[in-house]
Design an enzyme around this catalytic site. Structure first.
Site, PDB file in Angstrom:
ATOM      1  N   ASP A   9       0.866  -1.173   0.000  1.00  0.00           N
ATOM      2  CA  ASP A   9       0.000   0.000   0.000  1.00  0.00           C
ATOM      3  C   ASP A   9       0.911   1.233   0.000  1.00  0.00           C
ATOM      4  O   ASP A   9       2.100   1.128   0.304  1.00  0.00           O
ATOM      5  CB  ASP A   9      -0.868  -0.035   1.271  1.00  0.00           C
ATOM      6  CG  ASP A   9      -1.626   1.257   1.493  1.00  0.00           C
ATOM      7  OD1 ASP A   9      -2.267   1.739   0.547  1.00  0.00           O
ATOM      8  OD2 ASP A   9      -1.556   1.799   2.632  1.00  0.00           O
ATOM      9  N   ASP A  11      -0.340   5.093   0.819  1.00  0.00           N
ATOM     10  CA  ASP A  11      -0.671   6.112   1.828  1.00  0.00           C
ATOM     11  C   ASP A  11      -0.708   5.509   3.219  1.00  0.00           C
ATOM     12  O   ASP A  11      -1.474   4.581   3.483  1.00  0.00           O
ATOM     13  CB  ASP A  11      -2.012   6.761   1.492  1.00  0.00           C
ATOM     14  CG  ASP A  11      -1.926   7.543   0.196  1.00  0.00           C
ATOM     15  OD1 ASP A  11      -1.079   8.441   0.116  1.00  0.00           O
ATOM     16  OD2 ASP A  11      -2.684   7.226  -0.744  1.00  0.00           O
TER      17      ASP A  11
HETATM   18  C1  XBP Z   1      -5.498   6.025   0.489  1.00  0.00           C
HETATM   19  C2  XBP Z   1      -6.599   6.925   0.215  1.00  0.00           C
HETATM   20  C3  XBP Z   1      -6.428   7.916  -0.813  1.00  0.00           C
HETATM   21  C4  XBP Z   1      -5.805   9.221  -0.451  1.00  0.00           C
HETATM   22  C5  XBP Z   1      -6.187  10.257  -1.500  1.00  0.00           C
HETATM   23  O1  XBP Z   1      -5.989   4.765   0.939  1.00  0.00           O
HETATM   24  O2  XBP Z   1      -7.650   6.784   0.762  1.00  0.00           O
HETATM   25  O3  XBP Z   1      -7.726   8.218  -1.193  1.00  0.00           O
HETATM   26  O4  XBP Z   1      -6.235   9.660   0.818  1.00  0.00           O
HETATM   27  O5  XBP Z   1      -5.839   9.863  -2.761  1.00  0.00           O
HETATM   28  P1  XBP Z   1      -5.049   3.478   0.894  1.00  0.00           P
HETATM   29  P2  XBP Z   1      -6.611  10.479  -4.056  1.00  0.00           P
HETATM   30  O6  XBP Z   1      -3.785   3.824   1.639  1.00  0.00           O
HETATM   31  O7  XBP Z   1      -5.817   2.411   1.617  1.00  0.00           O
HETATM   32  O8  XBP Z   1      -4.780   3.117  -0.541  1.00  0.00           O
HETATM   33  O9  XBP Z   1      -7.083  11.848  -3.718  1.00  0.00           O
HETATM   34  O10 XBP Z   1      -5.582  10.466  -5.161  1.00  0.00           O
HETATM   35  O11 XBP Z   1      -7.778   9.575  -4.370  1.00  0.00           O
HETATM   36 MG    MG Z   2      -3.038   3.098   3.484  1.00  0.00          MG
END
Ligand code: XBP
Ligand code: MG
Length: 253
Positions: A9, A11
């Protein structure tokens, strides 16, 4: 079965991107469009329950801006806002604004040196992933990853497991040949839904999430001079995550 691949993953897992990255970029986009919306740290923590920036903004309007009169082309507004947000976010990354979490670069380099296959499975926009890898990992490091599954490439974002299934299919791998790395409840629901053993590194927003399905839950991957804290799982005598520990988890129950 051998451990063949690691799927990450982005973020919250590769870097703490949410509070001082995505959140600020959303707020900058709102200001740019003359909207008086402002997502403070606590509000953003609640909004993180909805993955995907466009989906998150729509949810915010429905749940917390009941008086906002949606224009007829509300979907287009959300798309434009999101493009602005992506611009703000990638600009921040280009300025070196967000470092990787401790141990991430070390583990990726060890994996590469041993021929381990690498991939990414995330809900965030592809440009965001490229910018983070380029500016916070190493120039050209997007090529370290055999597949980068990101954003709208699958219609159903996490907690749906589609992005993991997409990556596994493209790599012609079975879940039992891989490990996933996540930081959140939505993330582990997605990875476990694809039958992947999952290692969790928590952060401030996710420390109280339910990770009962995790192979291990750690404060982070750790470094030789900055050991991890273990919240769940068996790490033996290890103080930081390396391939030997990952292989032990992979064969273990
Ligand atoms: C990450 C997210 C993303 C970011 C924003 O979740 O929820 O939506 O917050 O990204 P994970 P965008 O780590 O579970 O993948 O604005 O580009 O959608
Ligand atoms: Mg995440």
């Amino acid at each position: 079965m051998f451990l063949e691949a690691l799927i990450f993953d982005v973020d919250g897992t590769l870097a703490d991107t949410e509070r001082d990255g995505h959140r600020l970029a959303f707020n900058a986009a709102f200001r740019e469009f003359g909207l008086d919306w402002n997502w403070d740290v606590a509000t953003y923590g609640q909004l993180l329950a909805v993955t995907g920036g466009k989906e998150r903004m729509k949810h915010y309007v429905d749940a917390l801006q009941p008086d906002f009169v949606k224009p007829k082309d509300f979907d287009s507004l959300v798309i434009e806002l999101h493009q602005a947000k992506t611009r703000h976010y990638t600009t921040l990354l280009a300025q070196g604004g967000i470092p990787l979490r401790p141990g991430v670069k070390r583990l990726l380099q060890e994996a590469r040196s041993q021929g381990m296959r690498l991939a990414i499975a995330t809900t965030t926009t592809p440009e965001n992933v490229s910018a983070l890898l380029e500016h916070s990992l190493a120039p050209g490091s997007a090529s370290w990853f055999e597949q980068i599954g990101a954003g709208d490439i699958v219609p159903a974002k996490k907690p749906a497991s589609d992005i993991y299934t997409w990556v596994l299919e493209r790599m012609r791998l079975k879940p039992a040949q891989c490990l996933a790395f996540e930081d959140s409840a939505n993330g582990i629901q997605a990875s476990r839904g694809a039958q992947l053993k999952t290692v969790i590194t928590i952060n401030d927003y996710t420390a109280d999430h339910d990770f009962t399905e995790a192979t291990a839950v750690l404060s982070g991957l750790g470094e030789p001079d900055a050991p991890f804290k273990v919240l769940q799982g068996d790490v033996g005598a290890k103080q930081y995550v390396d391939l030997e520990l990952l292989r032990a988890w992979h064969v273990g129950a």
